[in-house]
Design an enzyme around this catalytic site. Structure first.
Site, mmCIF file in Angstrom:
data_model
loop_
_atom_site.group_PDB
_atom_site.id
_atom_site.type_symbol
_atom_site.label_atom_id
_atom_site.label_comp_id
_atom_site.label_asym_id
_atom_site.label_seq_id
_atom_site.Cartn_x
_atom_site.Cartn_y
_atom_site.Cartn_z
ATOM 1 N N SER A 192 -22.990 -6.916 -36.316
ATOM 2 C CA SER A 192 -22.721 -6.289 -37.607
ATOM 3 C C SER A 192 -24.008 -6.345 -38.431
ATOM 4 O O SER A 192 -24.976 -7.023 -38.053
ATOM 5 C CB SER A 192 -21.596 -7.034 -38.335
ATOM 6 O OG SER A 192 -22.014 -8.352 -38.665
ATOM 7 N N ASP A 239 -21.510 -2.871 -34.847
ATOM 8 C CA ASP A 239 -20.203 -2.741 -35.482
ATOM 9 C C ASP A 239 -20.252 -1.761 -36.656
ATOM 10 O O ASP A 239 -21.285 -1.145 -36.935
ATOM 11 C CB ASP A 239 -19.735 -4.131 -35.919
ATOM 12 C CG ASP A 239 -18.229 -4.251 -35.960
ATOM 13 O OD1 ASP A 239 -17.545 -3.227 -35.778
ATOM 14 O OD2 ASP A 239 -17.732 -5.371 -36.162
ATOM 15 N N HIS A 240 -19.158 -1.690 -37.404
ATOM 16 C CA HIS A 240 -18.970 -0.728 -38.489
ATOM 17 C C HIS A 240 -20.241 -0.482 -39.305
ATOM 18 O O HIS A 240 -20.840 -1.409 -39.823
ATOM 19 C CB HIS A 240 -17.877 -1.223 -39.448
ATOM 20 C CG HIS A 240 -16.529 -1.310 -38.820
ATOM 21 N ND1 HIS A 240 -15.589 -0.311 -38.929
ATOM 22 C CD2 HIS A 240 -15.961 -2.281 -38.061
ATOM 23 C CE1 HIS A 240 -14.488 -0.654 -38.281
ATOM 24 N NE2 HIS A 240 -14.695 -1.845 -37.740
#
Length: 298
Positions: A192, A239-240
């Site tokens: 992330s 990730d996002h």
């Protein structure tokens, strides 16, 4: 000096110190006082200089004795040094006697450098195969392009999910690789933006997402170096990434492009663009721009 497991009797030790206080002339009488009559001896002191002890504690204690007891003569100093060395030796024996059961772990046999595909370790071209139950394109290490598609399709066909773990350090990455090796399973390792910054270190300036980019790239290189050593297929993912984090993704795509120029594949397997908070039209427009850039790196 020589030491047996028994301790020197206090009466003998006291008599020895009293004789040492008379000076070095009484030093020759030390063995008769300190040692038992059998001459096997608890402690034999010698006036000759001895080699340095392994223990710095014994040396420091002897040095302290030479400053605090200057009037007791060389015999007392030698005896104090010997007694201190004996105590340190006994402590060392006791420490070594404490046996801790070994931790259960997966041991992966080392493979010759020539058999590894990671570009920093060798110049061997991309390999394929190695897993009898998986498609031929899937190999140990980071999967990209066709191998990545085949891995996801195979998981879908066999109705199972590949676990994705957010990692923030080399230790967490190695733990995931060890678990995958133990279970003989593929795995997704992902970063992330916050985890990438943590990987780089909180002391690094994160202006324009510099620390986030550097941390993710460093983590990717670590995964690539170790995944083949553990012998497991890995999907290397981020990730996002919301709209405000797109500068982070831009930096990672720059790294992908540089890696692709040298090695014919991107550094990462895939990236997640999460524009769910944006209007649908803007979401699609931005995704088209990024997917067009990414398609050039397969």
């Amino acid at each position: 000096s020589r030491l047996s497991p028994q301790e020197v009797p206090p009466a003998r030790l006291l008599a020895a110190f009293k004789m040492a206080a008379q000076g070095t002339t009484a030093f020759a009488a030390f063995p008769a006082v300190v040692s038992p009559p059998s001459a096997s001896g608890w402690l034999l002191a010698s006036a000759a200089p001895s080699p340095p002890l392994r223990s710095t504690a014994a040396t420091a204690t002897a040095a302290a004795a030479s400053t605090t007891l200057p009037t007791l003569g060389g015999g007392c100093l030698a005896l104090a040094t010997a007694v201190t060395a004996a105590a340190v030796a006994v402590q060392g024996v006791r420490r070594r006697a404490r046996v801790t059961p070994p931790r259960q772990r997966v041991v992966v046999a080392a493979t010759a450098t020539a058999d590894k595909r990671f570009p920093i370790l060798s110049k061997r071209p991309a390999g394929t195969g190695g897993f009898p139950n998986l498609p031929e394109s899937i190999h140990p290490g980071v999967l990209t392009g066709k191998a990545l598609e085949d891995m996801l399709d195979w998981a879908k066909q066999n109705e199972f999910a590949i676990p994705a773990v957010n990692c923030v350090s080399t230790s967490s990455i190695n733990s995931c690789l060890e678990a995958a090796r133990k279970l003989d399973s593929p795995i997704m390792i992902q970063f992330s933006s916050g985890g990438s910054q943590f990987y780089a270190g909180k002391g690094l300036d994160n202006k324009e997402y510099h620390a986030c980019i550097a941390g993710a790239v460093a983590g990717a290189y670590h995964v690539r170096a170790m995944a083949e050593q553990y012998g497991v297929p890995v999907i290397l993912h981020t990730d996002h990434c919301s709209k405000k984090l797109l500068p982070w993704l831009d930096g990672l795509l720059d790294a992908n492009e540089r890696y692709f120029e040298r090695h014919g594949e991107p550094l990462f397997s895939s990236h997640m663009i999460d524009l769910s908070e944006e209007p649908l039209e803007e979401n699609i427009e931005l995704c088209v721009q990024y997917l067009t850039r990414m398609a050039k790196m397969n």
